[in-house]
Design an enzyme around this catalytic site. Structure first.
Site, PDB file in Angstrom:
ATOM      1  N   PHE A 118       0.857  -1.181   0.000  1.00 36.52           N
ATOM      2  CA  PHE A 118       0.000   0.000   0.000  1.00 36.52           C
ATOM      3  C   PHE A 118       0.893   1.231   0.000  1.00 36.52           C
ATOM      4  CE2 PHE A 118      -4.693  -0.338   1.419  1.00 36.52           C
ATOM      5  CZ  PHE A 118      -4.935  -1.346   0.498  1.00 36.52           C
ATOM      6  N   GLN A 231      -8.504  13.639   5.522  1.00 32.48           N
ATOM      7  CA  GLN A 231      -7.940  12.914   4.387  1.00 32.48           C
ATOM      8  C   GLN A 231      -8.960  12.792   3.259  1.00 32.48           C
ATOM      9  OE1 GLN A 231      -7.008   8.425   4.328  1.00 32.48           O
ATOM     10  NE2 GLN A 231      -4.989   9.394   4.434  1.00 32.48           N
ATOM     11  N   HIS A 233      -9.471  10.716   0.074  1.00 34.41           N
ATOM     12  CA  HIS A 233      -8.969   9.517  -0.602  1.00 34.41           C
ATOM     13  C   HIS A 233      -8.799   9.848  -2.082  1.00 34.41           C
ATOM     14  CE1 HIS A 233      -8.567   5.398  -2.000  1.00 34.41           C
ATOM     15  NE2 HIS A 233      -8.480   5.004  -0.736  1.00 34.41           N
ATOM     16  N   LEU A 247     -15.952   4.541  -2.607  1.00 37.33           N
ATOM     17  CA  LEU A 247     -14.533   4.200  -2.519  1.00 37.33           C
ATOM     18  C   LEU A 247     -14.088   3.239  -3.606  1.00 37.33           C
ATOM     19  CD1 LEU A 247     -11.916   4.458  -0.863  1.00 37.33           C
ATOM     20  CD2 LEU A 247     -12.666   2.470   0.452  1.00 37.33           C
ATOM     21  N   GLU A 250      -7.584   1.390  -2.374  1.00 34.79           N
ATOM     22  CA  GLU A 250      -6.162   1.521  -2.670  1.00 34.79           C
ATOM     23  C   GLU A 250      -5.567   0.193  -3.118  1.00 34.79           C
ATOM     24  OE1 GLU A 250      -2.180   3.153  -0.328  1.00 34.79           O
ATOM     25  OE2 GLU A 250      -4.178   3.851   0.242  1.00 34.79           O
ATOM     26  N   ARG A 281      -1.464   8.978   0.422  1.00 40.54           N
ATOM     27  CA  ARG A 281      -2.764   9.407  -0.087  1.00 40.54           C
ATOM     28  C   ARG A 281      -2.860  10.915  -0.273  1.00 40.54           C
ATOM     29  NH1 ARG A 281      -6.944   5.485   3.316  1.00 40.54           N
ATOM     30  NH2 ARG A 281      -6.512   3.597   2.096  1.00 40.54           N
ATOM     31  N   HIS A 345     -12.706  11.311   3.057  1.00 40.16           N
ATOM     32  CA  HIS A 345     -12.600   9.905   3.466  1.00 40.16           C
ATOM     33  C   HIS A 345     -12.408   9.697   4.962  1.00 40.16           C
ATOM     34  CE1 HIS A 345     -11.707   5.680   3.071  1.00 40.16           C
ATOM     35  NE2 HIS A 345     -10.449   5.811   3.457  1.00 40.16           N
ATOM     36  N   ARG A 379      -3.081   9.598   7.103  1.00 35.82           N
ATOM     37  CA  ARG A 379      -3.131   8.182   7.468  1.00 35.82           C
ATOM     38  C   ARG A 379      -2.673   7.309   6.310  1.00 35.82           C
ATOM     39  NH1 ARG A 379      -6.630   4.191   6.589  1.00 35.82           N
ATOM     40  NH2 ARG A 379      -8.314   5.529   5.835  1.00 35.82           N
TER      41      ARG A 379
END
Length: 544
Positions: A118, A231, A233, A247, A250, A281, A345, A379
């Protein structure tokens, strides 16, 4: 209004996502537990929607120290180091708990839990169950919860925390579906209410993600930190209209998905040539937004996320939810690219907590997204599910170990809350209208790129909306009024903190002329965080 029912418990847990259910499981070892859920337990929060995975160090190639460094670097060093230490050290054992309890993760040929890369990770660290990881975790937790004596209250809206005569939190007031008032009394209360990006027009959050916990804790006098750190996304669905923001995990990029602009250029080489699509991100979201703003986006205002170069079998086995989701939109991702754009997000900020999940208000604990400090200014994907289990377990444990409450519930506090509920019958405006205006205000003026004039406009608008007298036509409409009140409070907390931070750090980017570039911070020293409570707002130094 009057109190219709009184429920006593040693521990009250508010919220039934991954953190809340894990807290209830742990707290049940120490006494009676009540779990209050705004939806049906396990079905309304964001954990069950989480697709990507759970970060944990399981291989000799990786290490706890590297996970720590990745988390701090990804969070622009705004994280609380003590909380990060707890997260990375205990995540492997919390993953093993889930496996022991029956969770089925993807495995390697030698039957070890599989891990995928990730963004922001130096090693593949994200454990997964296809792209249904959160659902698998949630079903496992609910099975485990069923084996305890926890008393579930589904579809109740917690209106506010209540205090005792000594100033400690002593439970909460809630409304059930019929509008009847329930007073929960407890020795300790765990807030696990999740996030709040439903205050934005385009969001990945479930309908329950309205920031209730932030607002209730603020009214109760708790200290919150880093609320400006929201955040976005990088990859949310662009169309159809009613699916905007949904969503796109990722995991798509972790499996090798490529980001392309309308010119079919792999544009991440302009923003992070080393990590490309697997940058953090905040960087990827700004890169996509910049491509669109500078005219290199699609006609619908997005970019392309392409996996057509991957074997169809790999897409079908590792990204089944994405395949199904886009087939429903008429797009076969095995043959054509997805169209994506940033979407609100996750809120990295929240209640200030200790490693034991204690807040600054006695007898109140917090875990999951409502708590701040773990993720800093950004994050990393895969750290949120780990967060729910590590700190959910800790919150339940230390709340469970709390002594019996010595003070009596403050009756004046209760009367004031009931009076506030009655006032909604005398209101003048629909909460739905306020909600719509609020979401557009936040999206247009407090989004990915921010500046002083826009934030000032947003704050004025939110104050105006918060001052509107919300109208409830019946007791059944009161929960919606309470929710919109909380949304306005959470929005104002975000804006006030954003105004106080003139620098660019992580997810918070100012495009005022006097600010610096938005490159990620590299140094762990000399940073400040924004602290906010009913007593005021200020900047404080981060401990190195």
């Amino acid at each position: 209004m009057l109190v219709d029912e009184i429920v006593d418990a040693h521990v009250l847990v508010i919220g039934s996502g991954g953190a809340g259910v894990r807290a209830a499981i742990e707290a049940s070892r120490y006494g009676s537990v009540v779990l209050a859920s705004k939806t049906i337990a396990g079905k309304g929060g964001c954990t069950t929607m989480a697709e990507g995975g759970f970060n944990a160090v399981l291989r000799d190639l990786d290490s706890i120290e590297v996970h720590r460094e990745d988390t701090l670097s990804g969070g622009a060093y705004l994280n609380d180091p003590a909380l990060v230490d707890v997260l990375v050290r205990e995540a492997p054992e919390r993953l093993r708990d889930l496996v022991r309890w029956g969770a089925v993760f993807d495995v390697t040929d030698d039957r070890q839990v599989a891990q995928r890369p990730f963004g922001g990770q130096r090693f593949p660290r994200t454990c997964y169950a296809g792209d249904r990881t959160g659902h698998e975790i949630m079903m496992t937790l609910l099975d485990r919860l069923d084996a305890t004596d926890t008393q579930l209250y589904n579809e109740v809206t917690v209106v506010d925390l209540v205090k005792d005569e000594n100033g400690a939190v002593a439970g909460a007031i809630a409304l059930d579906r019929e509008g009847e008032v329930i007073l929960f009394r407890s020795d300790a209360t765990v807030l696990a209410t999740g996030g709040g990006t439903q205050i934005y027009d385009i969001s990945t959050n479930s309908a329950a993600g309205t920031g209730d916990g932030f607002a209730m804790a603020y009214r109760a006098g708790a200290e919150l930190i880093d609320m400006e750190m929201v955040q976005f996304h990088p990859t949310g669905a662009v169309y159809p209209y009613d699916a905007r923001g949904r969503l796109v995990t990722e995991a798509v990029r972790g499996e090798g998905g490529l980001l392309l602009n309308a010119r079919r250029e792999r544009f991440m080489k302009r923003y992070d040539p080393d990590r490309m699509e697997l940058s953090t991100r905040d960087v990827v979201a700004r890169a996509i937004a910049t491509e669109v703003l500078e005219g290199r986006g699609t006609k619908r205002g997005g970019v392309y996320l392409d996996v057509t170069h991957l074997p169809a079998e790999r897409i079908e086995t590792r990204l089944p939810v994405m395949l199904e989701q886009f087939l429903a939109f008429g797009v076969d991702i095995r043959k054509e690219p997805m169209e994506v754009a940033p979407t609100a997000h996750h809120i990295m900020g929240g209640l200030r907590i200790t490693p034991e999940c204690r807040t600054t208000v006695p007898a109140l604990f917090a875990c999951g997204e409502v708590a701040g400090g773990v993720h800093g200014a950004n994050r990393l994907g895969g750290n949120a599910l780990a967060d729910t289990q590590v700190f959910g377990k800790r919150a339940g444990e230390f709340a469970g170990k709390s002594p019996e409450r010595s003070g009596r519930v403050d009756e004046a506090w209760i009367e004031a809350e009931l009076g506030m509920l009655d006032d909604f019958f005398e209101g003048a405006i629909s909460p739905a209208a306020v909600r719509k205006d609020l979401k557009l205000t936040m999206w247009n003026h407090a989004g990915i790129f921010r500046n002083s004039p826009d934030l000032a406009t947003a704050l004025t608008s939110v104050k105006r909306l918060a001052d509107r007298r919300l109208f409830a036509a019946s007791t059944a409409n009161i929960p919606e009024c309470c929710t919109v009140r909380n949304m306005c409070t959470t929005a104002s907390l975000i804006i006030r903190c954003a105004l106080l931070r003139p620098e660019n750090r992580g997810a918070h980017v100012r495009n005022d002329k006097e600010t610096s570039t938005w490159e990620p911070a590299k140094s762990p020293f000399g940073h400040t965080y924004v602290s906010l409570s009913r007593e005021g707002i200020e900047q404080r130094e981060v401990a190195a």
